[in-house]
Structures are given as structure tokens and as C-alpha cells.
Scaffold this motif. Sequence first.
Motif, PDB file in Angstrom:
ATOM      1  N   ILE A   1       0.068   1.021   6.886  1.00 43.15           N
ATOM      2  CA  ILE A   1      -0.790   0.057   6.195  1.00 43.15           C
ATOM      3  C   ILE A   1      -2.137  -0.012   6.910  1.00 43.15           C
ATOM      4  N   VAL A   2      -3.187   0.336   6.182  1.00 38.86           N
ATOM      5  CA  VAL A   2      -4.528   0.394   6.758  1.00 38.86           C
ATOM      6  C   VAL A   2      -5.473  -0.455   5.910  1.00 38.86           C
ATOM      7  N   ARG A   3      -6.556  -0.872   6.532  1.00 42.07           N
ATOM      8  CA  ARG A   3      -7.493  -1.790   5.875  1.00 42.07           C
ATOM      9  C   ARG A   3      -8.566  -1.059   5.078  1.00 42.07           C
TER      10      ARG A   3
ATOM     11  N   ALA B   1      -4.351  -1.859   2.374  1.00 36.01           N
ATOM     12  CA  ALA B   1      -4.178  -3.296   2.153  1.00 36.01           C
ATOM     13  C   ALA B   1      -4.741  -4.034   3.359  1.00 36.01           C
ATOM     14  N   ASP B   2      -5.528  -5.047   3.113  1.00 31.76           N
ATOM     15  CA  ASP B   2      -6.135  -5.819   4.191  1.00 31.76           C
ATOM     16  C   ASP B   2      -5.236  -7.016   4.498  1.00 31.76           C
TER      17      ASP B   2
ATOM     18  N   ALA C   1       2.322 -11.219  -1.230  1.00 28.62           N
ATOM     19  CA  ALA C   1       1.625  -9.935  -1.391  1.00 28.62           C
ATOM     20  C   ALA C   1       1.991  -8.987  -0.260  1.00 28.62           C
ATOM     21  N   MET C   2       2.083  -9.505   0.950  1.00 26.71           N
ATOM     22  CA  MET C   2       2.459  -8.660   2.074  1.00 26.71           C
ATOM     23  C   MET C   2       3.905  -8.187   1.914  1.00 26.71           C
ATOM     24  N   ALA C   3       4.778  -9.072   1.443  1.00 26.03           N
ATOM     25  CA  ALA C   3       6.187  -8.718   1.261  1.00 26.03           C
ATOM     26  C   ALA C   3       6.348  -7.567   0.275  1.00 26.03           C
TER      27      ALA C   3
END
Length: 220
Positions: free
Chosen positions: A31-33, A51-52, A60-62
Motif C-alpha cells: 500500500i503506497v500513497r 491509497a493514502d 475504507a482501510m479495511a
Amino acid sequence: MSTIAIIGGHGKVALLLEQLLSASGHDVLAIVRNDEHVAEVAKTGATPVVADVEQLDVPAMAEHLTGADAVVWSAGAGGGNPARTYAVDRDAAIRSMNAATSAGVPRYVMVSYFGASVDHGVPEDNSFFAYAEAKAAADEYLRGTGLEWTIAAPSSLTDDEPTGRIEVNGLGGQELTSGKVSRGDVAAVIAALLQAPQSVGKMVQFNNGSTPIAEAVDQL
């Protein structure tokens, strides 16, 4: 073989970890910003996910963590801005723990630092204070979750060639102070910890040393 999500997937340690895990046959979600990091991450064998996490709420993170067997938190604000340090190293990290729980991910490895503690002793006027406070709060929150957690706490990081050998604070009764450890060895330690049930519920503080990594982890 398992699926491992690495949050902060473009960091120096994370890139090395992605190579190790991918080479071992694991599916790695990095996962990168930033879109600009996708190509470099993909070269490691990991699957980039843009994803930031600073902006994502728990649901959203889940969504990004669903289906993973383990989460590695290797993200950080990079210092310099106290407000952003708290936003990423404390608040987003805590949301990621709640997201892992929500997504049914059992295993969680936090990358912290040697000496991280609520009693860190860093003066409030020191530029390191916000980071020390943020990491202490995140680590302490993790200890109170129901996750199978491990806190990996390396000493000062170097870009030296990895040695494959470490020393662990408290192992065999030895009380260590923070020294140095190569980023390559940190990645190897995290890879080993992910597969080590004996490390669950422990903070592993380590320097480069004389004990092979696998042997040190087996002794935890």
C-alpha cells in the motif's frame, strides 16, 4: 504461502521486505500513497495498491486489508511536521489496527524503534518528541487489541550490507542499548517474525550482532 499487506510499501525497509516475501512465494500487497511509486514497488514482485492511509477511515482501510493473513505497518510521516507525525504515525496506525480487526486479519507486525515506550524520556523541545509520542501511543494501543501482534523495534538504521545476524534485547538475559542495524537485516527480521508464533505479544528490540536471525527469532 500467505497474503501479506504492507502499509508504507515504498519505504526502504518495506521494499526489501517485499522482495524477500515475494521470493518466498507469498502474495504481497504494498500500500503506497503515490502513483509515482507503483513501478518501483512492482519490481519487487509485490502488487502495488495506491491509497493514502492518512486520509482513509477504518472501513475504507479495511477494504484494502480484506483477504490478507497479516499486516505490516511500515509507514511514517518522515518527521519534520509534528501535526502530520501524529496524523500518520499515531492516528492512521491506530486506524489500521482497527481496520485489520474489522477485516478479520489475525496477524499484525508494527515496525517501531528501539526504546519506544510511553516513558521514552525525549524532551518536549526535542525535534524527535512528536515521533516518540506518536509511536508510543500506537504501540500501546496495539498491545490492547485482540490482534496477534508483534512490535519489531530496530535500532538506528544503516544502508550497510546485511549480515544476517542480530542481537536481541533481553534474549539470554542480555540488556542492550540501541546500536545500529542494516535495513536489509531489519527486513529479514520482519519476514522471520511474520512466521514466528513465539513472537506474538512481544516487542523485539534488536541491533546487528552475532546470532543468525533465524536462530535469534527461534529463541524468542
